[in-house]
Design an enzyme around this catalytic site. Sequence first.
Site, PDB file in Angstrom:
ATOM      1  N   TYR A 166       0.524  -1.770   0.060  1.00  0.00           N
ATOM      2  CA  TYR A 166       0.123  -0.238  -0.094  1.00  0.00           C
ATOM      3  C   TYR A 166       1.161   0.935   0.148  1.00  0.00           C
ATOM      4  O   TYR A 166       1.996   1.463   0.942  1.00  0.00           O
ATOM      5  CB  TYR A 166      -0.867   0.343   1.364  1.00  0.00           C
ATOM      6  CG  TYR A 166      -1.800   1.346   1.397  1.00  0.00           C
ATOM      7  CD1 TYR A 166      -2.600   1.148   0.115  1.00  0.00           C
ATOM      8  CD2 TYR A 166      -1.372   2.406   2.035  1.00  0.00           C
ATOM      9  CE1 TYR A 166      -3.569   2.498   0.467  1.00  0.00           C
ATOM     10  CE2 TYR A 166      -2.593   3.438   2.278  1.00  0.00           C
ATOM     11  CZ  TYR A 166      -3.448   3.841   1.483  1.00  0.00           C
ATOM     12  OH  TYR A 166      -4.431   4.556   1.491  1.00  0.00           O
ATOM     13  N   ASP A 268       9.575   2.855   0.048  1.00  0.00           N
ATOM     14  CA  ASP A 268       8.311   3.852   0.319  1.00  0.00           C
ATOM     15  C   ASP A 268       8.704   3.587   1.915  1.00  0.00           C
ATOM     16  O   ASP A 268       8.356   1.917   2.172  1.00  0.00           O
ATOM     17  CB  ASP A 268       6.832   3.568  -0.169  1.00  0.00           C
ATOM     18  CG  ASP A 268       6.018   3.774   0.578  1.00  0.00           C
ATOM     19  OD1 ASP A 268       6.429   4.990   1.968  1.00  0.00           O
ATOM     20  OD2 ASP A 268       4.709   3.366   0.075  1.00  0.00           O
ATOM     21  N   LYS A 296       4.526   9.179   8.521  1.00  0.00           N
ATOM     22  CA  LYS A 296       3.825   8.658   9.303  1.00  0.00           C
ATOM     23  C   LYS A 296       4.862   9.434  11.363  1.00  0.00           C
ATOM     24  O   LYS A 296       4.574  10.064  11.389  1.00  0.00           O
ATOM     25  CB  LYS A 296       3.970   7.632   9.608  1.00  0.00           C
ATOM     26  CG  LYS A 296       2.606   7.242   7.842  1.00  0.00           C
ATOM     27  CD  LYS A 296       1.458   5.665   9.245  1.00  0.00           C
ATOM     28  CE  LYS A 296       0.880   4.573   7.610  1.00  0.00           C
ATOM     29  NZ  LYS A 296       0.010   4.641   7.816  1.00  0.00           N
TER      30      LYS A 296
HETATM   31  C1  LIG Z   1       3.519   2.093   3.674  1.00  0.00           C
HETATM   32  C2  LIG Z   1       3.009   3.335   3.670  1.00  0.00           C
HETATM   33  N1  LIG Z   1       3.129   4.202   2.149  1.00  0.00           N
HETATM   34  C3  LIG Z   1       1.569   5.581   2.121  1.00  0.00           C
HETATM   35  C4  LIG Z   1       0.713   5.460   2.823  1.00  0.00           C
HETATM   36  C5  LIG Z   1       0.414   6.791   3.182  1.00  0.00           C
HETATM   37  O1  LIG Z   1       0.129   7.044   4.198  1.00  0.00           O
HETATM   38  P1  LIG Z   1      -0.766   8.401   4.015  1.00  0.00           P
HETATM   39  O2  LIG Z   1      -2.181   7.853   5.389  1.00  0.00           O
HETATM   40  O3  LIG Z   1      -0.449   9.710   4.510  1.00  0.00           O
HETATM   41  O4  LIG Z   1      -1.313   9.276   3.667  1.00  0.00           O
HETATM   42  C6  LIG Z   1       0.507   4.244   4.404  1.00  0.00           C
HETATM   43  C7  LIG Z   1      -0.098   4.403   4.988  1.00  0.00           C
HETATM   44  O5  LIG Z   1      -0.721   3.478   5.934  1.00  0.00           O
HETATM   45  C8  LIG Z   1       1.293   3.240   3.837  1.00  0.00           C
HETATM   46  O6  LIG Z   1       0.978   2.547   4.942  1.00  0.00           O
END
Ligand SMILES: Cc1ncc(COP(=O)(O)O)c(C=O)c1O
Length: 458
Positions: A166, A268, A296
């Site tokens: 994700y 990511d 986060k």
């Molecule tokens: C690995 C990863 N990337 C991106 C995101 C997206 O982050 P946000 O919820 O701050 O948009 C998340 C959210 O859980 C994530 O787990």
Amino acid sequence: MSVQPIAPPSGIMLKEIIAAQEEIFVARQPNSARLAEQAKQHLAGGVTSSWQITAPQPVWLSHGQGSKVYDVDGNEYVDLHGGYGAALAGHGHPAIQEAVTAQVSRGTHFAQPTPNAVAVARELARRFGLPRWRFANSGTEATMDAVHLMRSITGRDLIIKIEGCYHGHHDSVQVSVAPEPEQAGPAASPYSAPSSTGIPKAITDLTLIATFNDLDSVARLLETHQDQVAGMIIEPIMMNAGIIKPEPGYLASLKNLLHQHRALLTFDEVKTGLTVGPGGVTRQEGVQPDLITLAKSLGGGVSVAAIGGTEAVMEHVANGGYEMVGTFNGNPLAMAATRAMLCEVATPAAYEKIEKLRRRAAEGIEQAIADTGLTAHVVTAGAKGCVVFAAEPVTSYRGFLGVDDRYSHAHWLYQHNGGVFLPPWGKIEQWLISVQHDEADIDRLAEAVEACREMFLR
Ligand SMILES: Cc1ncc(COP(=O)(O)O)c(C=O)c1O
């Protein structure tokens, strides 16, 4: 003393166990139930983000302090939910409080750079090894910019993404996040399955799907789509399918393979960034990608994200080749909180403490599993960890699909009713140990795993 695994409960029994635990859950939270009902009138779905809609009902919180959160019914919980992995600082950390309070009285928004941004970028460069940085407000924005940048630099449209990862809710990555078996296609060549409505097929088709820990699946895509792939985005440790770690050498080989095809690699690290260690998986594995995204826990609980890149990549931003913009990018409040997070909270001493607690959690839960004979194992990575209700380790999304989520939901309920707040969504999410947790908090986590034996004994 270890015991033989005991037979799991039948489907009917498990249903009854979950129903009984949900009854206890609701009985403890009448004020949450009332608020949930009232909220439906003006909040769509009665919540502020769809992932807050959880069974049996959303938990409405009143406040947090240290390692604990308190619901509107006055129940105290050891907070291992951590706001979906964003509360590495815990709650009300003095350094974050001081930084934010001082900045509030000096102005919370200018849309002009402030000196803290330099200090933050310098510290991120030191930790993650990538020289140049920009900021955004959420993980979604950061990964969106990373995908745009890979396309902008290479002049190519296709990207590769891993099935089960994700990366936020923008179109290019809302593909094969958690596809059902019937959507997912053959394991050897997974489909690009839309993960949400509202995403045009034309965009979904630009995202090709590979399998984690399977280099050949990436090689096949690069060969089939010669000179068309801009790059690949990956969670270097998968953390939206429990915790799935890369096999030794996988990330380094992935980078080489992509570079052979003149495609870029984005790690990511929105979830893993500060939580698995001071410089994320990047530093732990010693593999430097072309781009890193963070969010986060970065802002100590304040909304912020960062995108780091190599000189070559970020020069493309510096010279206007790609316009990376946003009214709130580098917001002074976020920068003040992030500076405090990096320099005063996520310190070497904090990581040492977390490592001790990680070990205590893993050992305590392994012991509970051995004592009770549960068919389960524990996986940890720094401050993050989860119990997987399966005998065998999971190495990719297809293996994860086979894990029965009902056990994870029942486990979540047992923990919650026992005063430990884990992230909801069963087998998908992990706990987060903050810098403010202590041994007693961790022992409660392990004790509640032991309580799960009840579901196998009835
Ligand atoms: C690995 C990863 N990337 C991106 C995101 C997206 O982050 P946000 O919820 O701050 O948009 C998340 C959210 O859980 C994530 O787990």
